[in-house]
Structure formats: C-alpha cells, structure tokens
Design a protein around this motif. Sequence first.
Motif, PDB file in Angstrom:
ATOM      1  N   THR A 166       1.634   1.955  -3.751  1.00  0.00           N
ATOM      2  CA  THR A 166       1.033   3.141  -3.137  1.00  0.00           C
ATOM      3  C   THR A 166       1.088   3.074  -1.618  1.00  0.00           C
ATOM      4  OG1 THR A 166      -0.433   3.449  -5.038  1.00  0.00           O
ATOM      5  CG2 THR A 166      -1.057   4.542  -2.996  1.00  0.00           C
ATOM      6  N   ARG A 167       0.808   1.889  -1.050  1.00  0.00           N
ATOM      7  CA  ARG A 167       0.843   1.756   0.410  1.00  0.00           C
ATOM      8  C   ARG A 167       2.249   1.987   0.945  1.00  0.00           C
ATOM      9  NH1 ARG A 167       1.482  -2.127   4.615  1.00  0.00           N
ATOM     10  NH2 ARG A 167       2.222  -3.702   3.133  1.00  0.00           N
ATOM     11  N   MET A 168       3.259   1.404   0.292  1.00  0.00           N
ATOM     12  CA  MET A 168       4.620   1.548   0.798  1.00  0.00           C
ATOM     13  C   MET A 168       5.184   2.942   0.524  1.00  0.00           C
ATOM     14  SD  MET A 168       4.990  -1.117   2.468  1.00  0.00           S
ATOM     15  CE  MET A 168       6.638  -0.704   3.065  1.00  0.00           C
ATOM     16  N   TYR A 211       9.046  -3.000  -3.468  1.00  0.00           N
ATOM     17  CA  TYR A 211       7.674  -3.461  -3.217  1.00  0.00           C
ATOM     18  C   TYR A 211       6.823  -3.282  -4.476  1.00  0.00           C
ATOM     19  CZ  TYR A 211       9.451  -2.985   1.514  1.00  0.00           C
ATOM     20  OH  TYR A 211      10.225  -3.084   2.654  1.00  0.00           O
ATOM     21  N   THR A 222       0.369   9.912  -2.634  1.00  0.00           N
ATOM     22  CA  THR A 222      -0.655   9.330  -3.502  1.00  0.00           C
ATOM     23  C   THR A 222      -0.492   9.814  -4.938  1.00  0.00           C
ATOM     24  OG1 THR A 222      -2.156   9.222  -1.600  1.00  0.00           O
ATOM     25  CG2 THR A 222      -3.133   8.922  -3.773  1.00  0.00           C
ATOM     26  N   ARG A 252      -0.735   8.780   6.748  1.00  0.00           N
ATOM     27  CA  ARG A 252       0.039   8.085   5.715  1.00  0.00           C
ATOM     28  C   ARG A 252       0.397   6.670   6.146  1.00  0.00           C
ATOM     29  NH1 ARG A 252       4.058  12.955   3.461  1.00  0.00           N
ATOM     30  NH2 ARG A 252       2.377  14.176   2.507  1.00  0.00           N
ATOM     31  N   GLY A 254      -3.217   2.412   3.671  1.00  0.00           N
ATOM     32  CA  GLY A 254      -3.547   1.255   2.848  1.00  0.00           C
ATOM     33  C   GLY A 254      -5.031   0.998   2.671  1.00  0.00           C
ATOM     34  N   HIS A 294      -7.272   1.469  -0.831  1.00  0.00           N
ATOM     35  CA  HIS A 294      -7.946   0.301  -1.385  1.00  0.00           C
ATOM     36  C   HIS A 294      -9.436   0.560  -1.567  1.00  0.00           C
ATOM     37  CE1 HIS A 294      -8.779  -3.906  -2.214  1.00  0.00           C
ATOM     38  NE2 HIS A 294      -9.737  -3.875  -1.283  1.00  0.00           N
ATOM     39  N   TYR A 325      -2.550  13.063   2.221  1.00  0.00           N
ATOM     40  CA  TYR A 325      -2.238  12.035   1.228  1.00  0.00           C
ATOM     41  C   TYR A 325      -1.782  12.602  -0.117  1.00  0.00           C
ATOM     42  CZ  TYR A 325      -4.902   9.300   4.598  1.00  0.00           C
ATOM     43  OH  TYR A 325      -5.347   8.709   5.748  1.00  0.00           O
ATOM     44  N   ASP A 338       2.926  -3.497  -4.049  1.00  0.00           N
ATOM     45  CA  ASP A 338       2.313  -2.729  -2.957  1.00  0.00           C
ATOM     46  C   ASP A 338       2.832  -1.294  -2.985  1.00  0.00           C
ATOM     47  OD1 ASP A 338       0.600  -2.515  -0.859  1.00  0.00           O
ATOM     48  OD2 ASP A 338       1.868  -3.523   0.610  1.00  0.00           O
ATOM     49  N   ASN A 374       3.310   5.565   0.749  1.00  0.00           N
ATOM     50  CA  ASN A 374       2.729   6.309   1.866  1.00  0.00           C
ATOM     51  C   ASN A 374       3.490   6.027   3.152  1.00  0.00           C
ATOM     52  OD1 ASN A 374       0.032   7.969   1.658  1.00  0.00           O
ATOM     53  ND2 ASN A 374      -0.113   6.405   0.079  1.00  0.00           N
ATOM     54  N   ARG A 375       3.891   4.751   3.368  1.00  0.00           N
ATOM     55  CA  ARG A 375       4.684   4.413   4.548  1.00  0.00           C
ATOM     56  C   ARG A 375       6.028   5.143   4.525  1.00  0.00           C
ATOM     57  NH1 ARG A 375       3.627  -0.658   7.202  1.00  0.00           N
ATOM     58  NH2 ARG A 375       1.379  -0.674   7.593  1.00  0.00           N
TER      59      ARG A 375
END
Length: 456
Positions: free
Chosen positions: A144-146, A139, A376, A320, A324, A328, A372, A142, A148-149
Amino acid sequence: MSMPAENQITGTYAAKSVDVSRLFVASCLALLVTSLTFALRAKIEGVFHDSYGLSREEIGWAFGPAFWGFAVATFVGGAILDQVKTRNVLRIAFVCHLVGLVVLLFARDKTLLFAANVFIGFANGSVEAACNPLVTTLYPHDKTRMLNRFHVWFPGGIVIGGVLSWLLVSQFNLPWQVLAAVLFVPLALYGWLFFGETIPETERVTSGVSYRDMFRHVGAPLTIIALVGFMILAASLPIAIDFNAKATWIVAGLVLVAIVVETLVVNKTSLLFPFTMFCMFLTASTELGTNQFTGALLDKTGLDPIIVLVAVTGIMALGRYFAGPLVHRLSPVGVLFASAVVSALGLYLYSTVSGPGSTLFAAIVFAVGICYFWPTMLGFVSEYAPQTGALGLSIMGGAGMVATSCVLPIMGRSIDTAGPQQTLRFMTVLPLILIVAFALLALYLRNRRSGQRGQN
C-alpha cells in the motif's frame, strides 16, 4: 523522482539481477505520461469549446475514450499479463502513447479528438495493467505504501502539466500543440528504461495461485466483464445515461442480482471484491470527473482553474508520498472512510463558493479528501484479496476509468443546462454514498477478523 533504497530484488529474482530502482522509476515515468495527458485534456477542454465550437457534452463524449479505452486495456491487460508478459504490455503502452499524441496534434474536431483519446486511453490502461502488479511484485511486504508512492506521479504529473500549461500557453502564448509535444520527453525516457530490462513475474505467479483461481476470486468475472462492456458502449455513444429512466434502474438491478448469484452460487466465494469494485466506481468518478471539468466548474469564481488544479493535485502528490504512517495508523479502510467524509465536504464547499479565496480553500479540502482514494483502493485489494492477482488490480483501475467515462457526458450536460454549482451538488452524492459503503466494509472486516479468531 524518489528512488527506493533497494537496488536489486532479493530471493526468487536475485539471479536475474532485477533492478528494482530502475523499474520503479520507469513505472513512475510511465504514470507521469498518463497523468500529463489528463492535465493536457483539462487545458484543451476550453480550447475545443471556445475556438473549435464543440459543446461541453461533445467534449465529454470525445474525452470518453481516454477512460473507457483505459478500462478495456486494463481489463484485457490484467487477464493476459502473465501469458504475454509485462514487458510486452509495456511495449503496447509505448506505441499507443506515441500514436495517440501524434493524432492529438492534428485534432480540430470531435472525431479526431475522439480517435486520439482512444489510443491514449489504451496506452494509459496498459500502463496501469502492467505497473500496478509490477510494483506489488517488487515490494511484496510494503504494497500500500509503495502503491501510494507510485501514484504520487499521477497528481504530480498534473501539477507539472498545469505549471507547463500556465507557462507555455498562458504566459508565452504558445499554441497548445507545444504543450502536447512536451509529453514526448518522458515517453522516450520510460521506453528507454523499460526496454531491455529484466522484468519479474507477477506475485500471483510466484505465490502459486492458479489462473483459474484468480478469476474465481474476482467473484463475478463474467458479469463484471459484461457490465463494463455495456458501460463502454453507453460511454462511446454521444449521449448521457438517463438516470430518470426506469430501464436504467432495471438494468442496474439485474446486474446486481447477477453479481450476487455468480459470486455466491457459481464461484462460492466472497462478495468483497465486487463490493470494492462498486466503491471504485464512485471514488474514481468523484476524483477524476470533477478534475476533468475544473475549468468549466470554476469558470466564474475569479480564480484561474489551472491554479486550482495545481493546488489540488499538488496536495494529492504530497499526501500520497507520505501516506505510510496514515495507512498504518488508520488501516486502508479507515483512510478510505475519512477520505469520503472530507471529499463530500470539499464538494459541498465547491458548490457554495464565489470568490478566489473561498474557492482555493474548498479546493484544498477537496484535495485532501480525494488524495488517497485511487492508490488505497488498489492497496486494499492487493492486501485483502491477493488471490485476484493482476486481474483484480486491473479490474479496479478499469472500473474507475469506465465509470468516469460514463459520468463525464452527464457532468457536461449538467454544466450546460443546470450550471456548475448544481452539478457540484449533484456530485456530492457520490462521496455520501461512499461514507455508508466504507462504514459497512469496516464492519464486515471486523466481523471477519472476529470469526477467524474464534476459529483459532
């Protein structure tokens, strides 16, 4: 387990039919095994103290390899990942998890407990070394979001482990070895999902950043490796670091000078990565150090420590998963600054509570604060220092774990001598330092952006 919508990675790897969903789920399962080992240690800490006669300091020492072994595997894995390939590092993780869990089943003293945690630590570190770069590769737009996922399954696994611990050990009165045996199920699943699957090259390789440049952008790779080696040596000895000794501060000062000289004079690059690594020392110690001694820290509050652990990690998992929009809106540095403020408040509340209700409230505040930190920090490095590649992500993960391995015996001694509340007040210092550090980091990045706009 949530599956991203994408089934095949596009572009460079389309011809190889890389199954993004399968690899992401396999990565999550591997991290789930990692987190279940943390939940298991949180449960058996009391067993080894009450039933097997180990002191808290001895337990802290025996748990240490789970963290410094993680650091060694992460550092080595990050450095050689592109040479030996991700799939082989994942095979090492699988074998070490298998051996470590088998040894743990037979552990009754600090020596076997120590040995089991060496293998488990190496396995967990190998997962971190392989899977963080894999997720950012899958990814690239994307990250940071992924991340965290992906890291949902660290606190998520602790929730699962906590519930299983309560159910199997506390309710059904089964031996703790049954709880340990449950980990073989996700272990077998992630091995099956990974093995035979096409795993892509890391983002560093595909973007054309050379192996030499990867090391150079770390800033001070030689000093960092020496520092981590020293910390591992200190953590592997059955003693706690004495922060009242002048020698400790002299060594710290010399390391700081060496990092600055190697970064600015030798490699002629930014201090951003070494500074971020320092922050990782503190964020990981705040999160993992406190959670590993949940039972001892909350022994007299009237609330089952497993309930607290499940509450903390459950909130972390939810936070987490939905990270997203927050990332952002605030930016990674903004999220980290806010996390430091809230975690400091949570630790302070922890140190003052006495009843079940107030303890649970403090746990919720603390969970929001540390939620986070780990993903993060990794996302920040991947976005703001992408040239560091898999090595940068591995150093961050390793730095966090080796710092925790050093802080655990210190916490254990403090709990034995000064008591839980004083120990929690001592730990509050860490996020207070982070508040200042992240404020300085935000100021640096704002000035750097202003300078870049001025050049344009």
